[in-house]
Design a protein around this motif. Sequence first.
Motif, PDB file in Angstrom:
ATOM      1  N   THR A   6       0.869  -1.175   0.000  1.00 36.38           N
ATOM      2  CA  THR A   6       0.000   0.000   0.000  1.00 36.38           C
ATOM      3  C   THR A   6       0.902   1.220   0.000  1.00 36.38           C
ATOM      4  O   THR A   6       1.818   1.317   0.824  1.00 36.38           O
ATOM      5  N   LEU A   7       0.647   2.128  -0.928  1.00 38.77           N
ATOM      6  CA  LEU A   7       1.555   3.244  -1.152  1.00 38.77           C
ATOM      7  C   LEU A   7       0.791   4.563  -1.172  1.00 38.77           C
ATOM      8  O   LEU A   7      -0.146   4.731  -1.953  1.00 38.77           O
ATOM      9  N   LEU A  20      -8.300  10.597  -3.639  1.00 40.62           N
ATOM     10  CA  LEU A  20      -7.808   9.217  -3.585  1.00 40.62           C
ATOM     11  C   LEU A  20      -6.295   9.283  -3.468  1.00 40.62           C
ATOM     12  O   LEU A  20      -5.576   9.462  -4.447  1.00 40.62           O
ATOM     13  N   VAL A  21      -5.812   9.126  -2.245  1.00 37.22           N
ATOM     14  CA  VAL A  21      -4.436   9.493  -1.911  1.00 37.22           C
ATOM     15  C   VAL A  21      -3.465   8.328  -1.931  1.00 37.22           C
ATOM     16  O   VAL A  21      -2.251   8.520  -1.786  1.00 37.22           O
ATOM     17  N   ALA A  22      -3.969   7.105  -2.087  1.00 36.99           N
ATOM     18  CA  ALA A  22      -3.087   5.939  -1.996  1.00 36.99           C
ATOM     19  C   ALA A  22      -3.650   4.801  -2.837  1.00 36.99           C
ATOM     20  O   ALA A  22      -4.818   4.813  -3.234  1.00 36.99           O
ATOM     21  N   VAL A  23      -2.801   3.812  -3.087  1.00 33.45           N
ATOM     22  CA  VAL A  23      -3.239   2.597  -3.774  1.00 33.45           C
ATOM     23  C   VAL A  23      -2.740   1.377  -3.001  1.00 33.45           C
ATOM     24  O   VAL A  23      -1.679   1.409  -2.373  1.00 33.45           O
ATOM     25  N   SER A  24      -3.538   0.313  -3.064  1.00 34.33           N
ATOM     26  CA  SER A  24      -3.135  -0.991  -2.538  1.00 34.33           C
ATOM     27  C   SER A  24      -3.102  -1.980  -3.693  1.00 34.33           C
ATOM     28  O   SER A  24      -4.022  -1.997  -4.525  1.00 34.33           O
ATOM     29  N   PRO A  70     -15.561  -0.628  -4.157  1.00 35.25           N
ATOM     30  CA  PRO A  70     -16.092   0.159  -5.277  1.00 35.25           C
ATOM     31  C   PRO A  70     -15.018   0.747  -6.184  1.00 35.25           C
ATOM     32  O   PRO A  70     -15.320   1.114  -7.318  1.00 35.25           O
ATOM     33  N   ARG A  71     -13.786   0.822  -5.697  1.00 35.29           N
ATOM     34  CA  ARG A  71     -12.713   1.380  -6.530  1.00 35.29           C
ATOM     35  C   ARG A  71     -11.642   0.328  -6.802  1.00 35.29           C
ATOM     36  O   ARG A  71     -10.452   0.636  -6.885  1.00 35.29           O
ATOM     37  N   LEU A  85      -5.835  -3.655  -8.035  1.00 34.84           N
ATOM     38  CA  LEU A  85      -5.388  -2.349  -7.561  1.00 34.84           C
ATOM     39  C   LEU A  85      -6.601  -1.646  -6.959  1.00 34.84           C
ATOM     40  O   LEU A  85      -7.644  -1.558  -7.601  1.00 34.84           O
ATOM     41  N   ILE A  86      -6.473  -1.174  -5.728  1.00 30.32           N
ATOM     42  CA  ILE A  86      -7.575  -0.489  -5.053  1.00 30.32           C
ATOM     43  C   ILE A  86      -7.121   0.915  -4.684  1.00 30.32           C
ATOM     44  O   ILE A  86      -6.099   1.098  -4.021  1.00 30.32           O
TER      45      ILE A  86
END
Length: 224
Positions: A6-7, A20-24, A70-71, A85-86
């Motif tokens: 997670t970044l 949307l500040v990060a992705v997992s 949902p994302r 990817l979330i």
Amino acid sequence: MTHVITLELPEDYRRKGQDLVAVSFFHADDHVADDVEGVDELLAGTVPTPEQAADPFLAAVAATAAARHPRQQDLQDLIGGAHALIWLTAEEFAAPRVDPPADIRPDGLGDEYSRGQNAWDDSAPEITVWIGERTGDPNTGIAPADHGEGDYVQAWSSNDKDLEAFWPSVEGISHLGGTVMPCQTLPKGLTPYVFELEDGVGGVNFGGGNAQIDLESGVFDWAQ
């Protein structure tokens, strides 16, 4: 699926919205997994057999599919490996970390429900990663492309002594933007907002290669 990383993203890389500040990123070895009878029927919404309905693992699969994030962006590579990817809000990113759901796989089924990496059999201690400055990259802000298109300089193709020293210094290091270093063909459709993830990070197995995950175009590929 196994959680890989997670970044928290710099503002320029929040390509789906500044909220949307990060992705997992998640990974599963579907390309080596055996099919489990009943899963496809449950995911398709058809009526399961009594045996399938009584299987707590299959019931959990169906419930999870119905409650997908949902994302969530589903990603699949050429050999059938499954990835996801979330995109996360600030609230989701700051929330406490949670363990995988309870392992309710029935006993006595051998390898049927466990082949390949998964969140139950391949857990590892959480570690913290940092985004550092990558200096000297001539391709910062440039979309990766073949044959020097758009002024992109491919790794190893320059006679510049500074670049010849730079390429080995960043080989094998995951990064946002700049020069990508696929072990095979450069994927088409990459933008300046590509995330290159190296093999082994978070236990992920790219067969000795790395992955290109584009946060703008959605292109996904990995090079063995």
